[in-house]
Design a protein around this motif. Structure first.
Motif, PDB file in Angstrom:
ATOM      1  N   PHE A 116       0.800  -1.223   0.000  1.00  0.00           N
ATOM      2  CA  PHE A 116       0.000   0.000   0.000  1.00  0.00           C
ATOM      3  C   PHE A 116       0.835   1.276   0.000  1.00  0.00           C
ATOM      4  CE2 PHE A 116      -2.704  -3.261   1.951  1.00  0.00           C
ATOM      5  CZ  PHE A 116      -3.815  -3.180   1.119  1.00  0.00           C
ATOM      6  N   GLY A 117       2.163   1.134  -0.038  1.00  0.00           N
ATOM      7  CA  GLY A 117       3.026   2.298  -0.086  1.00  0.00           C
ATOM      8  C   GLY A 117       3.356   2.848   1.290  1.00  0.00           C
ATOM      9  N   VAL A 129      15.729   8.463  -7.022  1.00  0.00           N
ATOM     10  CA  VAL A 129      15.293   7.354  -7.877  1.00  0.00           C
ATOM     11  C   VAL A 129      13.950   7.682  -8.528  1.00  0.00           C
ATOM     12  CG1 VAL A 129      14.526   4.945  -7.883  1.00  0.00           C
ATOM     13  CG2 VAL A 129      16.576   5.589  -6.617  1.00  0.00           C
ATOM     14  N   ILE A 130      13.013   8.194  -7.732  1.00  0.00           N
ATOM     15  CA  ILE A 130      11.675   8.505  -8.249  1.00  0.00           C
ATOM     16  C   ILE A 130      11.736   9.547  -9.359  1.00  0.00           C
ATOM     17  CG2 ILE A 130       9.467   9.605  -7.648  1.00  0.00           C
ATOM     18  CD1 ILE A 130       9.754   8.222  -4.873  1.00  0.00           C
ATOM     19  N   TRP A 131      12.454  10.636  -9.102  1.00  0.00           N
ATOM     20  CA  TRP A 131      12.513  11.708 -10.096  1.00  0.00           C
ATOM     21  C   TRP A 131      13.379  11.324 -11.296  1.00  0.00           C
ATOM     22  CZ3 TRP A 131       9.812  15.932 -11.149  1.00  0.00           C
ATOM     23  CH2 TRP A 131       8.902  16.372 -10.182  1.00  0.00           C
ATOM     24  N   GLY A 132      14.432  10.540 -11.058  1.00  0.00           N
ATOM     25  CA  GLY A 132      15.231  10.050 -12.180  1.00  0.00           C
ATOM     26  C   GLY A 132      14.398   9.160 -13.092  1.00  0.00           C
ATOM     27  N   ALA A 183       7.037   3.910  -8.368  1.00  0.00           N
ATOM     28  CA  ALA A 183       5.802   4.201  -7.630  1.00  0.00           C
ATOM     29  C   ALA A 183       5.564   3.267  -6.451  1.00  0.00           C
ATOM     30  CB  ALA A 183       4.598   4.142  -8.576  1.00  0.00           C
ATOM     31  N   ILE A 184       6.302   2.161  -6.400  1.00  0.00           N
ATOM     32  CA  ILE A 184       6.031   1.163  -5.370  1.00  0.00           C
ATOM     33  C   ILE A 184       6.230   1.730  -3.965  1.00  0.00           C
ATOM     34  CG2 ILE A 184       8.376   0.202  -5.359  1.00  0.00           C
ATOM     35  CD1 ILE A 184       7.090  -2.564  -5.045  1.00  0.00           C
ATOM     36  N   VAL A 189       2.122  -1.665  -4.405  1.00  0.00           N
ATOM     37  CA  VAL A 189       1.800  -2.535  -5.531  1.00  0.00           C
ATOM     38  C   VAL A 189       0.316  -2.517  -5.872  1.00  0.00           C
ATOM     39  CG1 VAL A 189       1.652  -4.972  -6.187  1.00  0.00           C
ATOM     40  CG2 VAL A 189       3.773  -4.065  -5.238  1.00  0.00           C
ATOM     41  N   LEU A 190      -0.543  -2.548  -4.858  1.00  0.00           N
ATOM     42  CA  LEU A 190      -1.975  -2.681  -5.098  1.00  0.00           C
ATOM     43  C   LEU A 190      -2.629  -1.409  -5.612  1.00  0.00           C
ATOM     44  CD1 LEU A 190      -3.014  -4.873  -2.015  1.00  0.00           C
ATOM     45  CD2 LEU A 190      -2.332  -5.601  -4.315  1.00  0.00           C
TER      46      LEU A 190
END
Length: 264
Positions: A116-117, A129-132, A183-184, A189-190
């Motif tokens: 669920f993050g 990592v996210i922005w890259g 995004a994980i 994941v869900l």
């Protein structure tokens, strides 16, 4: 003044929205919602393998997502219905992933955070990592935009324009794998598929052009991330699901707007 962890969380949410917006439009146009969901489910197996081999979770999830897409491409023309094939692979991947995690000794893992993050626990390294990944996805979609759009509209037209639809599908699959990987940490994941589909679906009634829909989807995703985080902070609710709830409410509003708007 906002706390540092809230600023990092907001930037993470915006980064995911930035990546998911144009990609989500193609997922909606191509009716690939189940494919996106299956890719997200496979990420759990990627997490388990990453922890088992002490490598980056980003790398593990991208590799597993791409392998799943390859398996789908190989088996799809051999008598299997696409929805059946995706259902088998999606649920098998998450089941094997959860079982594999249980065998990891000496490794502490918060499964709920991956399902669920855990956007409030995003670090500066996670932000990089996210922005890259987001910049890479947007650059790839921007580079292949015309070819992707043509192959989405009509494969025969794509071939006539000397565009290989299978190559464009591979580019889209690669972008989807990267988006799932970044995004994980934010929505889990869900809920990854929800952030791909809902902002794009909400943007559709408000847009006249494909480019306008992609921009509107990005705006809806960013606003959903910011308001969802604020709501989670105020009402002490899970951050990832709160973001998706705001996006879902936006979809409801735009759907009502479409229903009551006079037809021209």
């Amino acid at each position: 003044m906002m706390d540092d962890f809230m600023i990092r969380a907001a930037l993470a949410g915006i980064g995911v929205a930035f990546a998911a917006a144009p990609l989500g439009c193609f997922v909606v146009w191509r009716r690939m919602a189940y494919f996106g969901d299956a890719t997200a489910h496979a990420a759990i197996l990627g997490v388990a393998l990453s922890l088992a081999f002490s490598m980056s979770i980003f790398v593990g999830t991208v590799v597993v997502a791409l392998l799943m897409a390859l398996v789908v491409s190989i088996l799809s023309g051999r008598g299997y219905a696409m929805d059946t094939l995706l259902g088998v692979l999606a649920h098998s991947a998450i089941a094997f992933g959860l079982v594999a995690v249980s065998f990891l000794s000496g490794v502490r893992i918060d499964l709920m955070a991956y399902l669920f993050g855990d956007i409030l626990a995003v670090s500066q390294d996670d932000l990089a990592v996210i922005w890259g990944g987001a910049v890479l996805v947007v650059a790839l979609i921007g580079w292949r935009w015309s070819a992707l759009l043509t192959s989405t509209l009509n494969e025969d037209l794509a071939y006539a324009s000397r565009i290989n639809p299978k190559r464009e599908q591979l580019a889209l699959t690669f972008a989807l794998a990267i988006t799932v990987a970044v995004a994980i940490k934010v929505v889990g994941v869900l809920l990854i598929a929800a952030m791909l589909i809902i902002p794009a679906a909400a943007a559709r009634p408000l847009s006249r052009t494909p480019e306008g829909m992609a921009l509107m989807a990005g705006l809806i995703g960013v606003v959903s991330a910011i308001i969802g985080l604020r709501a989670a902070y105020v009402f002490d609710t899970p951050a990832g699901p709160s973001i998706v709830c705001i996006a879902a409410l936006t979809f409801l509003v735009t759907s009502v707007f479409k229903a009551v708007r006079p037809q021209r």
